[in-house]
Design an enzyme around this catalytic site. Structure first.
Site, PDB file in Angstrom:
ATOM      1  N   CYS A   5       0.825  -1.194   0.000  1.00 23.36           N
ATOM      2  CA  CYS A   5       0.000   0.000   0.000  1.00 23.36           C
ATOM      3  C   CYS A   5       0.867   1.254   0.000  1.00 23.36           C
ATOM      4  O   CYS A   5       1.699   1.426   0.885  1.00 23.36           O
ATOM      5  CB  CYS A   5      -0.886   0.045   1.244  1.00 23.36           C
ATOM      6  SG  CYS A   5      -2.146  -1.224   1.274  1.00 23.36           S
ATOM      7  N   TYR A 113     -26.508  -2.618  20.832  1.00 22.77           N
ATOM      8  CA  TYR A 113     -25.457  -3.637  20.669  1.00 22.77           C
ATOM      9  C   TYR A 113     -26.088  -5.000  20.397  1.00 22.77           C
ATOM     10  O   TYR A 113     -25.636  -5.744  19.524  1.00 22.77           O
ATOM     11  CB  TYR A 113     -24.563  -3.685  21.916  1.00 22.77           C
ATOM     12  CG  TYR A 113     -23.748  -2.419  22.102  1.00 22.77           C
ATOM     13  CD1 TYR A 113     -22.498  -2.278  21.520  1.00 22.77           C
ATOM     14  CD2 TYR A 113     -24.244  -1.347  22.832  1.00 22.77           C
ATOM     15  CE1 TYR A 113     -21.753  -1.116  21.666  1.00 22.77           C
ATOM     16  CE2 TYR A 113     -23.527  -0.176  22.983  1.00 22.77           C
ATOM     17  CZ  TYR A 113     -22.272  -0.065  22.398  1.00 22.77           C
ATOM     18  OH  TYR A 113     -21.552   1.100  22.538  1.00 22.77           O
ATOM     19  N   GLN A 114     -27.159  -5.285  21.132  1.00 22.53           N
ATOM     20  CA  GLN A 114     -27.815  -6.584  20.934  1.00 22.53           C
ATOM     21  C   GLN A 114     -28.437  -6.701  19.548  1.00 22.53           C
ATOM     22  O   GLN A 114     -28.341  -7.744  18.910  1.00 22.53           O
ATOM     23  CB  GLN A 114     -28.926  -6.797  21.984  1.00 22.53           C
ATOM     24  CG  GLN A 114     -28.409  -7.252  23.325  1.00 22.53           C
ATOM     25  CD  GLN A 114     -28.228  -6.069  24.269  1.00 22.53           C
ATOM     26  OE1 GLN A 114     -28.072  -4.930  23.831  1.00 22.53           O
ATOM     27  NE2 GLN A 114     -28.225  -6.343  25.556  1.00 22.53           N
ATOM     28  N   ASN A 136     -13.117  -0.230  15.133  1.00 22.11           N
ATOM     29  CA  ASN A 136     -13.548   0.423  13.892  1.00 22.11           C
ATOM     30  C   ASN A 136     -12.492   1.431  13.427  1.00 22.11           C
ATOM     31  O   ASN A 136     -12.286   2.442  14.085  1.00 22.11           O
ATOM     32  CB  ASN A 136     -14.880   1.136  14.134  1.00 22.11           C
ATOM     33  CG  ASN A 136     -15.389   1.854  12.905  1.00 22.11           C
ATOM     34  OD1 ASN A 136     -14.881   1.656  11.806  1.00 22.11           O
ATOM     35  ND2 ASN A 136     -16.392   2.692  13.104  1.00 22.11           N
ATOM     36  N   CYS A 144     -20.258   3.654  14.018  1.00 22.89           N
ATOM     37  CA  CYS A 144     -20.289   3.063  15.361  1.00 22.89           C
ATOM     38  C   CYS A 144     -20.959   4.001  16.364  1.00 22.89           C
ATOM     39  O   CYS A 144     -21.419   3.546  17.410  1.00 22.89           O
ATOM     40  CB  CYS A 144     -18.901   2.650  15.814  1.00 22.89           C
ATOM     41  SG  CYS A 144     -17.684   3.956  15.779  1.00 22.89           S
ATOM     42  N   HIS A 145     -21.060   5.298  16.022  1.00 25.86           N
ATOM     43  CA  HIS A 145     -21.766   6.214  16.933  1.00 25.86           C
ATOM     44  C   HIS A 145     -23.257   5.921  16.984  1.00 25.86           C
ATOM     45  O   HIS A 145     -23.939   6.392  17.883  1.00 25.86           O
ATOM     46  CB  HIS A 145     -21.520   7.666  16.509  1.00 25.86           C
ATOM     47  CG  HIS A 145     -22.028   8.000  15.132  1.00 25.86           C
ATOM     48  ND1 HIS A 145     -21.322   7.690  13.989  1.00 25.86           N
ATOM     49  CD2 HIS A 145     -23.178   8.586  14.713  1.00 25.86           C
ATOM     50  CE1 HIS A 145     -22.027   8.090  12.924  1.00 25.86           C
ATOM     51  NE2 HIS A 145     -23.156   8.627  13.338  1.00 25.86           N
ATOM     52  N   GLU A 171     -27.779  14.056  13.493  1.00 30.18           N
ATOM     53  CA  GLU A 171     -28.631  13.149  12.727  1.00 30.18           C
ATOM     54  C   GLU A 171     -30.087  13.171  13.211  1.00 30.18           C
ATOM     55  O   GLU A 171     -30.919  12.419  12.703  1.00 30.18           O
ATOM     56  CB  GLU A 171     -28.077  11.723  12.804  1.00 30.18           C
ATOM     57  CG  GLU A 171     -26.672  11.625  12.239  1.00 30.18           C
ATOM     58  CD  GLU A 171     -26.168  10.201  12.118  1.00 30.18           C
ATOM     59  OE1 GLU A 171     -26.945   9.259  12.322  1.00 30.18           O
ATOM     60  OE2 GLU A 171     -24.973  10.046  11.820  1.00 30.18           O
TER      61      GLU A 171
HETATM   62 ZN   LIG Z   1      -4.203  -0.171   1.265  1.00 37.97          ZN
END
Ligand SMILES: [Zn+2]
Length: 206
Positions: A5, A113-114, A136, A144-145, A171
């Site tokens: 990369c 989460y569940q 994450n 993830c928020h 949001e």
């Molecule tokens: Zn990469």
């Protein structure tokens, strides 16, 4: 992030401060939120990086983040950058959960989460889902928020609880604006529903 990369870096101005992004030709590697604390002075929005110095996934990510903050209605039309962090290249539990979250939980939605554990096909793995959130590499893009406690508490966030509340408020997912600095109307505790768990944090913090 294998040796092949050629990783490029870019910075995106946001209401939260400078967001640093990195990636290679093949995809986005990381999104790094500003350190927790009061936002830096608002920076001028910058156009996505110039083509000569960047790679397509970074250009797409910068455009996506810009839309997220400035014009969320445009997000539907924007391509998501390819993801090239190792967690997305292996068929791991963490990768599965993060991909499911990206695919299933859209702007303005939240999931517990569940629920996310069940969506990912592992209904008993709520605690492991919390751990996956901590891993994450691309917060906001993989939202993830939007993963909160089933009891209604926001849960934790390594970008800072204030940032999580800001994002949820942005949001429209909070009933009222976040409390001013120094206090929160939302429980700052870990998820009561995850007995004995410390897994309610997100994106690398502890
Ligand atoms: Zn990469």
């Amino acid at each position: 992030m294998d040796a092949a990369c050629a990783v490029k870096h870019s910075v995106v101005a946001s209401p939260l401060g400078q967001i640093r992004i990195s990636g290679c030709q093949q995809g986005l590697h990381e999104i790094k939120l500003p350190a927790a604390g009061p936002p830096e002075a608002p920076a001028r929005p910058e156009p996505p990086g110039r083509p000569a110095e960047t790679v397509k996934p970074l250009t797409e990510c910068a455009a996506w983040l810009h839309a997220y903050f400035q014009e969320p209605a445009a997000l539907r039309e924007l391509p998501l950058p390819a993801l090239h962090h190792p967690v997305f290249l292996q068929d791991s539990f963490t990768g599965q959960v993060l991909r499911k979250l990206l695919e299933a939980v859209k702007f303005g939605e939240v999931v517990s989460y569940q629920q996310l554990a069940a969506l990912a096909g592992h209904p008993k793995a709520a605690r492991a889902v919390g751990s996956a959130m901590r891993s994450n590499p691309v917060p906001i893009l993989v939202p993830c928020h939007r993963v909160v406690c089933s009891g209604g508490a926001v849960g934790n966030y390594s970008g800072g609880l204030g940032v999580k509340e800001w994002l949820l408020d942005h949001e429209g997912s909070l009933a009222a604006p976040p409390a001013p600095a120094g206090g929160s109307r939302l429980a700052r505790t870990r998820c009561g529903a995850l007995r004995g768990s410390s897994s309610s944090e997100c994106a690398g913090g502890d």
